[in-house]
Scaffold this motif. Structure first.
Motif, PDB file in Angstrom:
ATOM      1  N   HIS A  43       0.843  -1.192   0.000  1.00 15.12           N
ATOM      2  CA  HIS A  43       0.000   0.000   0.000  1.00 15.12           C
ATOM      3  C   HIS A  43       0.885   1.252   0.000  1.00 15.12           C
ATOM      4  O   HIS A  43       2.030   1.224   0.437  1.00 15.12           O
ATOM      5  CB  HIS A  43      -0.923  -0.003   1.235  1.00 15.12           C
ATOM      6  CG  HIS A  43      -1.883   1.129   1.226  1.00 15.12           C
ATOM      7  ND1 HIS A  43      -1.687   2.274   1.959  1.00 15.12           N
ATOM      8  CD2 HIS A  43      -3.037   1.315   0.521  1.00 15.12           C
ATOM      9  CE1 HIS A  43      -2.695   3.111   1.729  1.00 15.12           C
ATOM     10  NE2 HIS A  43      -3.532   2.550   0.851  1.00 15.12           N
ATOM     11  N   SER A  61      -6.029   1.234  -2.081  1.00 16.42           N
ATOM     12  CA  SER A  61      -6.784   0.001  -1.793  1.00 16.42           C
ATOM     13  C   SER A  61      -7.460  -0.541  -3.050  1.00 16.42           C
ATOM     14  O   SER A  61      -7.548  -1.753  -3.236  1.00 16.42           O
ATOM     15  CB  SER A  61      -7.852   0.267  -0.738  1.00 16.42           C
ATOM     16  OG  SER A  61      -7.282   0.810   0.392  1.00 16.42           O
ATOM     17  N   SER A 149     -12.061   4.588  -1.104  1.00 14.72           N
ATOM     18  CA  SER A 149     -12.145   6.055  -1.173  1.00 14.72           C
ATOM     19  C   SER A 149     -12.010   6.517  -2.625  1.00 14.72           C
ATOM     20  O   SER A 149     -12.349   7.654  -2.939  1.00 14.72           O
ATOM     21  CB  SER A 149     -11.072   6.691  -0.292  1.00 14.72           C
ATOM     22  OG  SER A 149      -9.794   6.300  -0.739  1.00 14.72           O
ATOM     23  N   HIS A 217      -7.034  13.375   2.436  1.00 14.13           N
ATOM     24  CA  HIS A 217      -7.697  12.091   2.190  1.00 14.13           C
ATOM     25  C   HIS A 217      -9.153  12.161   2.652  1.00 14.13           C
ATOM     26  O   HIS A 217      -9.453  12.779   3.682  1.00 14.13           O
ATOM     27  CB  HIS A 217      -6.963  10.970   2.950  1.00 14.13           C
ATOM     28  CG  HIS A 217      -7.346   9.609   2.497  1.00 14.13           C
ATOM     29  ND1 HIS A 217      -8.469   8.963   2.990  1.00 14.13           N
ATOM     30  CD2 HIS A 217      -6.796   8.779   1.580  1.00 14.13           C
ATOM     31  CE1 HIS A 217      -8.565   7.779   2.390  1.00 14.13           C
ATOM     32  NE2 HIS A 217      -7.569   7.645   1.532  1.00 14.13           N
ATOM     33  N   GLU A 219     -10.940  10.326   4.299  1.00 11.85           N
ATOM     34  CA  GLU A 219     -11.223   9.854   5.663  1.00 11.85           C
ATOM     35  C   GLU A 219     -11.088  10.992   6.682  1.00 11.85           C
ATOM     36  O   GLU A 219     -11.357  10.803   7.863  1.00 11.85           O
ATOM     37  CB  GLU A 219     -10.277   8.713   6.044  1.00 11.85           C
ATOM     38  CG  GLU A 219     -10.568   7.423   5.309  1.00 11.85           C
ATOM     39  CD  GLU A 219      -9.486   6.369   5.497  1.00 11.85           C
ATOM     40  OE1 GLU A 219      -8.598   6.547   6.350  1.00 11.85           O
ATOM     41  OE2 GLU A 219      -9.520   5.366   4.761  1.00 11.85           O
ATOM     42  N   THR A 234      -5.420   7.824  -1.890  1.00 12.52           N
ATOM     43  CA  THR A 234      -3.967   7.990  -1.932  1.00 12.52           C
ATOM     44  C   THR A 234      -3.474   8.021  -3.387  1.00 12.52           C
ATOM     45  O   THR A 234      -2.615   8.829  -3.727  1.00 12.52           O
ATOM     46  CB  THR A 234      -3.274   6.860  -1.141  1.00 12.52           C
ATOM     47  OG1 THR A 234      -3.684   5.589  -1.642  1.00 12.52           O
ATOM     48  CG2 THR A 234      -3.598   6.958   0.338  1.00 12.52           C
TER      49      THR A 234
HETATM   50  P1  13P Z   1      -6.676   4.415  -0.040  1.00 12.18           P
HETATM   51  O1  13P Z   1      -7.718   3.497  -0.578  1.00 12.18           O
HETATM   52  O2  13P Z   1      -6.912   5.830  -0.439  1.00 12.18           O
HETATM   53  O3  13P Z   1      -5.326   3.937  -0.397  1.00 12.18           O
HETATM   54  O4  13P Z   1      -6.806   4.449   1.544  1.00 12.18           O
HETATM   55  C1  13P Z   1      -6.671   3.326   2.347  1.00 12.18           C
HETATM   56  C2  13P Z   1      -6.522   3.696   3.742  1.00 12.18           C
HETATM   57  O5  13P Z   1      -6.461   2.869   4.615  1.00 12.18           O
HETATM   58  C3  13P Z   1      -6.486   5.110   4.050  1.00 12.18           C
HETATM   59  O6  13P Z   1      -6.334   5.313   5.395  1.00 12.18           O
END
Ligand code: 13P
Ligand code: SF4
Length: 320
Positions: A43, A61, A149, A217, A219, A234
């Motif tokens: 990742h 992800s 995301s 991000h 989140e 990301t």
């Molecule tokens: P991404 O899918 O944007 O890589 O995010 C995964 C994640 O755990 C972010 O905290």
């Protein structure tokens, strides 16, 4: 958060790790990968020595879920957290999936169980359940479709309904709700790394670094996203830096991201406005080497969960 353009690492050439100190582990891992017919999926939050030193495929992800479907290897080592390893196993049942540290979890995945999903369905009958990939296989199996995301709005809108349950990240849910007409019923989970950022952090960043471009991000809390210049997964943040080449950028996310992409963007100065994810940081070169040597820490999915959890991921991957 104390923003700085310096990095803690004082051996920091670019990328930020001491190659001599890790050369032995990197050489051993490369040899073991050949011997075991193994590949390392990493990742974007992984340490630079993993990201640049031993990873065969890097990404967000969504990319890791897509790539996990295609890999030609006997063994997959997931340099990431537990739900990512489970997703890799769901997409590759015949392959051995290893995790360098089985304790590398995620505050979002830990915030909800399948019983909680059942309770949400009972409370809001008829609403489809969209599960962020940051969930256990058990929760995926209890859901209708996954999202990341990088595709959350598209997934929500693909269902063609006026209202959905979206879990477990209350902030991702609020940020998607701001972009769509679909009504979103959230769960109360949060990422322990991204929930720490506040709008005041962004104000301070702009005061200390006039002209800095702020990427956050999804989140992060909605007030942080509103104060940022751009929000995305990301991978989207990485694409933004590559395509826009800002003179100065702050990635409001996990710290390793800046280290990992600085080399590819020499014209951009990275302001370290970040927090470390303690779970991602559990993954080390030594851990990767150990599991490849011993073939331990295998990730498996209980048989009754396999088909429904895989279906939720496949439904997501079918959304363009
Ligand atoms: P991404 O899918 O944007 O890589 O995010 C995964 C994640 O755990 C972010 O905290
Ligand atoms: Fe989970 Fe947050 Fe760590 Fe990502 S950064 S793995 S969402 S705790």
């Amino acid at each position: 958060m104390t923003p700085t353009t310096d990095h803690e690492c004082d051996v920091c050439s670019v990328p930020c790790f001491d190659r001599d100190a890790v050369a032995d582990d990197i050489a051993a891992i490369q040899a073991l990968k050949a011997q075991r017919r193994a590949i390392v999926l990493a990742h974007n939050y992984q340490r630079p020595e993993i990201f640049h030193g031993v990873a065969d495929i890097v990404g967000d992800s969504l990319a890791l879920a897509r790539e996990a479907e295609k890999v030609d290897a006997d063994v997959i080592v997931m340099a990431g957290v537990h739900f990512m390893a489970e997703t890799a196993k769901l997409m590759n049942p015949a392959k051995t999936v290893l995790m360098p540290d089985l304790e590398a979890g995620c505050s979002l995945a830990e915030s909800i169980t399948a019983a909680d999903v059942a309770a949400m369905r009972a409370r809001y009958p008829g609403r489809p359940v969209v599960a962020y990939v940051n969930t256990s296989a058990e929760v995926k199996a209890a859901s209708d479709i996954c999202c990341t995301s990088g595709n959350a709005r598209q997934v929500v809108e693909s269902l063609g309904v006026p209202e959905v349950i979206m879990l477990p990240d209350q902030y991702l849910a609020a940020n998607v709700a701001a972009e769509t007409d679909v009504k979103i019923i959230p769960w109360a989970g949060a990422c322990e790394v991204h929930e720490q950022f506040s709008p005041l952090d962004i104000v301070k960043l702009r005061l200390n670094f006039p002209g800095v471009v702020v990427l956050a991000h999804p989140e992060c809390p909605p007030q942080v996203i509103e104060a940022a210049d751009f929000s995305g997964s990301t991978a989207r943040m990485i694409d933004y830096v590559r395509d826009h080449k800002p003179a100065q950028v702050a990635l409001v996310t996990e710290c390793s991201m800046s280290d990992n992409i600085a080399q590819a963007s020499p014209e951009t100065e990275f302001v370290r406005a970040c927090n470390f994810c303690p779970h991602m940081q559990r993954i080390t070169l030594k851990g990767i080497r150990r599991v490849l040597e011993t073939m331990t820490n295998e990730v498996t999915i209980p048989a009754p969960l396999f088909a429904p959890a895989r279906r939720a991921v496949e439904r997501m991957l079918a959304v363009r």
